[in-house]
Design an enzyme around this catalytic site. Sequence first.
Site, PDB file in Angstrom:
ATOM      1  N   LYS A 118      -0.415  -2.090   3.857  1.00  0.00           N
ATOM      2  CA  LYS A 118      -1.489  -1.461   3.072  1.00  0.00           C
ATOM      3  C   LYS A 118      -2.154  -2.492   2.154  1.00  0.00           C
ATOM      4  O   LYS A 118      -1.516  -3.471   1.755  1.00  0.00           O
ATOM      5  CB  LYS A 118      -0.960  -0.265   2.274  1.00  0.00           C
ATOM      6  CG  LYS A 118      -0.115  -0.623   1.076  1.00  0.00           C
ATOM      7  CD  LYS A 118       0.025   0.570   0.135  1.00  0.00           C
ATOM      8  CE  LYS A 118       0.674   0.119  -1.154  1.00  0.00           C
ATOM      9  NZ  LYS A 118       0.539   0.997  -2.261  1.00  0.00           N
ATOM     10  N   LYS A 159      10.290  -3.087  -2.466  1.00  0.00           N
ATOM     11  CA  LYS A 159      10.085  -3.968  -3.631  1.00  0.00           C
ATOM     12  C   LYS A 159      11.312  -4.807  -3.925  1.00  0.00           C
ATOM     13  O   LYS A 159      11.183  -5.939  -4.390  1.00  0.00           O
ATOM     14  CB  LYS A 159       9.651  -3.162  -4.862  1.00  0.00           C
ATOM     15  CG  LYS A 159       8.230  -2.640  -4.728  1.00  0.00           C
ATOM     16  CD  LYS A 159       7.547  -2.382  -6.053  1.00  0.00           C
ATOM     17  CE  LYS A 159       6.085  -2.022  -5.817  1.00  0.00           C
ATOM     18  NZ  LYS A 159       5.369  -1.616  -6.998  1.00  0.00           N
ATOM     19  N   LYS A 170      -2.799  -4.501  -4.538  1.00  0.00           N
ATOM     20  CA  LYS A 170      -3.270  -5.445  -5.547  1.00  0.00           C
ATOM     21  C   LYS A 170      -2.222  -6.482  -5.890  1.00  0.00           C
ATOM     22  O   LYS A 170      -2.527  -7.499  -6.491  1.00  0.00           O
ATOM     23  CB  LYS A 170      -3.762  -4.703  -6.788  1.00  0.00           C
ATOM     24  CG  LYS A 170      -2.736  -3.779  -7.429  1.00  0.00           C
ATOM     25  CD  LYS A 170      -3.351  -3.096  -8.640  1.00  0.00           C
ATOM     26  CE  LYS A 170      -3.070  -1.612  -8.680  1.00  0.00           C
ATOM     27  NZ  LYS A 170      -1.678  -1.258  -8.973  1.00  0.00           N
TER      28      LYS A 170
HETATM   29  P1  ATP Z   1       1.213  -2.340  -6.012  1.00  0.00           P
HETATM   30  O1  ATP Z   1       0.566  -3.261  -5.046  1.00  0.00           O
HETATM   31  O2  ATP Z   1       1.473  -2.949  -7.339  1.00  0.00           O
HETATM   32  O3  ATP Z   1       2.362  -1.585  -5.418  1.00  0.00           O
HETATM   33  P2  ATP Z   1      -0.851  -0.515  -5.398  1.00  0.00           P
HETATM   34  O4  ATP Z   1      -2.085  -1.301  -5.136  1.00  0.00           O
HETATM   35  O5  ATP Z   1      -0.094   0.007  -4.241  1.00  0.00           O
HETATM   36  O6  ATP Z   1       0.117  -1.300  -6.352  1.00  0.00           O
HETATM   37  P3  ATP Z   1      -0.522   1.724  -7.114  1.00  0.00           P
HETATM   38  O7  ATP Z   1      -0.745   1.581  -8.558  1.00  0.00           O
HETATM   39  O8  ATP Z   1       0.882   1.755  -6.629  1.00  0.00           O
HETATM   40  O9  ATP Z   1      -1.310   0.627  -6.318  1.00  0.00           O
HETATM   41  O10 ATP Z   1      -1.252   2.986  -6.579  1.00  0.00           O
HETATM   42  C1  ATP Z   1      -2.286   3.696  -7.211  1.00  0.00           C
HETATM   43  C2  ATP Z   1      -2.798   4.755  -6.314  1.00  0.00           C
HETATM   44  O11 ATP Z   1      -3.582   4.161  -5.278  1.00  0.00           O
HETATM   45  C3  ATP Z   1      -1.728   5.562  -5.609  1.00  0.00           C
HETATM   46  O12 ATP Z   1      -2.091   6.920  -5.547  1.00  0.00           O
HETATM   47  C4  ATP Z   1      -1.656   4.953  -4.250  1.00  0.00           C
HETATM   48  O13 ATP Z   1      -1.201   5.830  -3.277  1.00  0.00           O
HETATM   49  C5  ATP Z   1      -3.107   4.561  -4.019  1.00  0.00           C
HETATM   50  N1  ATP Z   1      -3.208   3.407  -3.161  1.00  0.00           N
HETATM   51  C6  ATP Z   1      -2.752   2.170  -3.414  1.00  0.00           C
HETATM   52  N2  ATP Z   1      -3.032   1.342  -2.411  1.00  0.00           N
HETATM   53  C7  ATP Z   1      -3.669   2.087  -1.469  1.00  0.00           C
HETATM   54  C8  ATP Z   1      -4.216   1.812  -0.172  1.00  0.00           C
HETATM   55  N3  ATP Z   1      -4.172   0.611   0.343  1.00  0.00           N
HETATM   56  N4  ATP Z   1      -4.807   2.805   0.493  1.00  0.00           N
HETATM   57  C9  ATP Z   1      -4.882   4.015  -0.043  1.00  0.00           C
HETATM   58  N5  ATP Z   1      -4.397   4.353  -1.238  1.00  0.00           N
HETATM   59  C10 ATP Z   1      -3.793   3.416  -1.947  1.00  0.00           C
END
Ligand code: ATP
Length: 336
Positions: A202, A120, A205
């Site tokens: 991955k 980040k 969002k």
């Molecule tokens: P950001 O993009 O803002 O880092 P994010 O989409 O990664 O956010 P988080 O809020 O960090 O989402 O994660 C929420 C939950 O969803 C966590 O348990 C994370 O491991 C899971 N998660 C997020 N993205 C994925 C993905 N692509 N595949 C599987 N699990 C995910």
Amino acid sequence: MSEQNISENKKRVLSCIQPSGMLTLGNYLGALKNWIKMQDEFDCTFAVADLHAITVKQDPAKLKQQILSTYALLLALGLDPEKHTVFIQSHVPEHTALSWLLSCNTQFGEMSRMTQFKDKSAKHPENVNVGLFSYPVLMAADILLYKPDFVPVGADQKQHLEIARDIAVRFNNKYGDVFTIPEPYIPKTGARVMSLQDPSKKMSKSDENPNAWVAILDDRDTIIRKFKRAVTDSDSVVKMSEDKPGISNLITIYSAVTGKTVAEIEKEFEGKGYGEFKLAVGEAVADELAPIKERYEEIIKDKKTLEELYREGSLKAEKVARKTYFKAMKKVGFVL
Ligand code: ATP
Ligand code: LTN
């Protein structure tokens, strides 16, 4: 045994999700779907981790709307605020308070090794703030306040959970038993959903390219369009393989949504092209998400009920959090 005793004997689970944008199919398959299932077996505490969201730049009006919409979406997905605890992190001040005690028992060196911080801060070089650096300590506080046995997280959060365990063990050794040492709970299927535009990353969002992710609240046409545009590999055989990350990702998604095994999927699409497969994945995902979107629209309309639910949720959460926090304060030597 009374119903209350049975519930007291249940193992405890805690997890949180950031309101940093539209929740995606990755969040759903990697985390939230599992939370729903866990409610039958465990005593669950789930929160919208809004304090974590401001480690990156946020527009205040948008943030507010996203916190409410994330909370509403958790309910729409089927989290039960009556039987369990579903709340907004910033409504329980013990999270930030405990995170200070933990910060003073965490080393700069161990925080520097966190890969999410490295990622980040590389992504936002103009805003490498101290909160971004100490984020895992706040996450440790989120967890340790509720003494959970298990913390369901996607694979990308495993390192943060490990540091929470290290912090808890060290604190207990130094001051006496305060915290339960939580175990990770990482689901086997659908644990990692990759970007539809770059399957080496991955699905996230916060990805600037909206075609890279599918939001849980996307409408049917958008979902199908995004899958049609998904980046795939040069041949046209629907087969799971390390050198075919695009198609492998779609197979993982299709499997997680339909419950079919990889072998069944490969057989189903034998001799058929990518086009047909992408459409099938899009339709299966759209079918799964449609009822959630419908429930969400109902819940977000009724602001009064929504407010009652999150206020009640934070009262329930704070009762537990306060006990742990004061116990920790006392052990450290504060006058209570
Ligand atoms: P950001 O993009 O803002 O880092 P994010 O989409 O990664 O956010 P988080 O809020 O960090 O989402 O994660 C929420 C939950 O969803 C966590 O348990 C994370 O491991 C899971 N998660 C997020 N993205 C994925 C993905 N692509 N595949 C599987 N699990 C995910
Ligand atoms: N850091 C997590 C969200 C999060 C969390 C937590 C997860 C904040 N506090 C406590 C589990 C337990 C993320 O970005 N996915």
